[in-house]
Design an enzyme around this catalytic site. Sequence first.
Site, PDB file in Angstrom:
ATOM      1  CG  ASP A 594      -2.070  -1.116   1.171  1.00  0.00           C
ATOM      2  OD1 ASP A 594      -3.127  -0.632   0.824  1.00  0.00           O
ATOM      3  OD2 ASP A 594      -1.675  -2.199   1.385  1.00  0.00           O
ATOM      4  CG  PHE A 595       2.331   2.691   3.695  1.00  0.00           C
ATOM      5  CD1 PHE A 595       1.372   3.806   3.621  1.00  0.00           C
ATOM      6  CD2 PHE A 595       2.060   1.653   4.217  1.00  0.00           C
ATOM      7  CE1 PHE A 595       0.641   3.918   4.778  1.00  0.00           C
ATOM      8  CE2 PHE A 595       1.037   1.721   5.213  1.00  0.00           C
ATOM      9  CZ  PHE A 595       0.363   2.808   5.649  1.00  0.00           C
TER      10      PHE A 595
END
Length: 771
Positions: A594-595
């Site tokens: 995600d990041f």
Amino acid sequence: MARFEEYREPPRALEGLKVVELPCVDTMPFMAAAMAAKSFADFGAEVVKVEPPRTGSKERALGPFRDEMPDPETGGLHLFLNTNKLGVTIDLESLRGRELVFELLASADIVFNPNRPEVSERLGIDWRTLTARFPKLIFVSVTFFGAESAYRNLRGGDLVATHMSGVGYETPWHQVIDAGNQPPLKPGGRQSDYLTGYTAAAAAMCALYSRKSNGAGQHVDVGQWPSMISMVRPNIGFYSHEARDSASFQRLLTRLKMNAQWVYPCKDGWVSFNAGTDRFWRGAKKALGHPEWMETELFNTVLGRAANIDAIEAGVIDWLSTQTRAEAFEKAQAEHVPCFPVHSPAEVAGNEQYQARKFFVEVDHSAAREVRMPGAPCRFSRTPWRVVRGAPRLGEHNQKILGKQSVAGESRGAGRGGDVQRGPKPLSGIRIADFGWIFAVPHATAWLGALGADVIRIESAVAPDLVRFLTGTDGAIGANRSGVFNAINSSRRSLALNLATPQAQEIARTIIRQSDIVTENYTVGNMAKYKLGYDDLVKIKPDIIMLSGTPLGQDGPLAQTVGFGPTTQAFAGLCHITGYPDSFPCGIGGTWPDFAVGTGMVFFLLAALHHRDRTGEGQYLDLSMAEMVTTMMPEAMMDFLMNGRDHGPIGNRDESMAPHGVFPAAGEDKWIAIAIASDEEFGRLCEALGASALASEPKFARLHGRLDNVEELEREIAARTRAYSRDELVTKLRARGLAAGPVYSTPELSAWCRGCRCDSAISISNIAARQ
């Protein structure tokens, strides 16, 4: 007569920018600057790659090579990382070489320097020297620990950064049952190198926006370790806010399995399956046929399911044992439950979704002939990513580039077309209507908000972001009390709307009319359902830039599937190549990817904004999380595409270095990461461990012997590292110039950040969280 207009290639988002990529002279392979420069080159910037004469950059020697025939011009990693670049050879050790670099920098906008400060200072290419000489130059230091950090001159790399960040500590994700024999793992490939590359590319674009306002260049300090620490942002929120006796806090103290894992075995392989939310749980019961065991009241709440995860997993695994990957995927997706097959590189290369979206591209190369490789990490509607030139042959453009004398001190940046006077911060005056939720999009917009953009978070009043309820400060759960939510969603304003109503839709459109960017990561079709799709928005704001980030992209036969970060790990092939040698696929910690995807989003949005500044044109950005993950595993993908070799996991090992792994230290579950990049370094390691004789043994003296006998070598090293405390041995190895680091848990990482008052962690006050 019919009039035929000359065909014109579509414009490119970053055309007109000039970028220089300097070589990394460390023996440790480090691909971050190459990935950063590739990001610029593939979107139209003129990138000049500087390589050492004779040998070229490190990636030329790493392969994979077609038919195992080493050739510095045809290695798969070189071919992938260096598309669209111009290549020159310069000896940085010579006075004339440095003069040539200065001539390149005189007309450059951005330079990426992947060397430690002491190396750069010795060569006269450090940031202080070059920014003083070229005041409009954006100088991006891309180093192991950060050019201005306490560890500025230490050696590191993918293995060390991963394990010092906390990502390695929780990989494999909730699959460890024997901590002594299942050491912490790094994700397959060189994930932290490529993440750092995207971080450097995004940071360079931020600095470019600063220069648009004030006409000045600056130093941008990107460290591999801090970049990886950003991947465990939820952990920092859990650790700083959660009650100490809660399961969410306790899981940070151990690597042993405590919760649901990301991947499970099924009838013909593995799948990623998650039914954590109430909605997913209701769908899972339908998908599994309402078995009696799922109807107990113990499973009615998220907390109840978490407390009884062993029983739930036993039932899910029993069901999966009767299902093929395709059957599990179809049944779960039909009920809106995240479930994707774990793909191998071969299956990634052949899957129908990637084929429908034409993700893989064919590139003609003068030496390698036709080569297939991963394509666009993000699709731009007006300025598409494309390859116009294959990777350069060594020194291919010496005459073209070095034969021309640059105008010394030529001004770059101030006063050029597209410059915009904004305000005190780089993105002051930019407004973002942010419909994103969970992790990836909020990470991107928090970054942009911290740099001055006015981010307006538009959230569902009916179904708020589920991250708001993942945890609660000191055990008290509430919409505004989540440490995780507050750690991620800084630098923005918030608005709650029920977008199902016409009134709320009109409010959203009013905000968008006054915005520059719209971001969202809903299931495909939801924004259009609310009359907020891109086709709707360009009618009211023709120059709007809109980014949609979804698991598999906006089109293709699987576009409307439901998923999130961990399921895209599986679909993209990363789980398959992550794991212990010759063992099962593993899920990755740190809420990967995600990041990492959010970091890429920052670069893509600023590239589109740069194009709009020059032309007045907005556009639509379609980001498939899975496709971006696949661009970050080029070693495995290129080996399959060139040789048909379908990689499995190799643990912490590296095919070009040995030893390269995590070794036990004295104490319970204490580990040290050690990466040795040369025979000479191996000798220093053996001396430090009091085992000098190992370095002269024929089977270990040279790299090929260490690789052939890697299991025995690892046993020999482990037998000696056990005698030392972890931090004592780390200090000893670093003093000898070796790449080594402690494997940190989240509490240890947090303690280090507090003790050193580093910039990787800051304190933010939140009224509700303090009540």
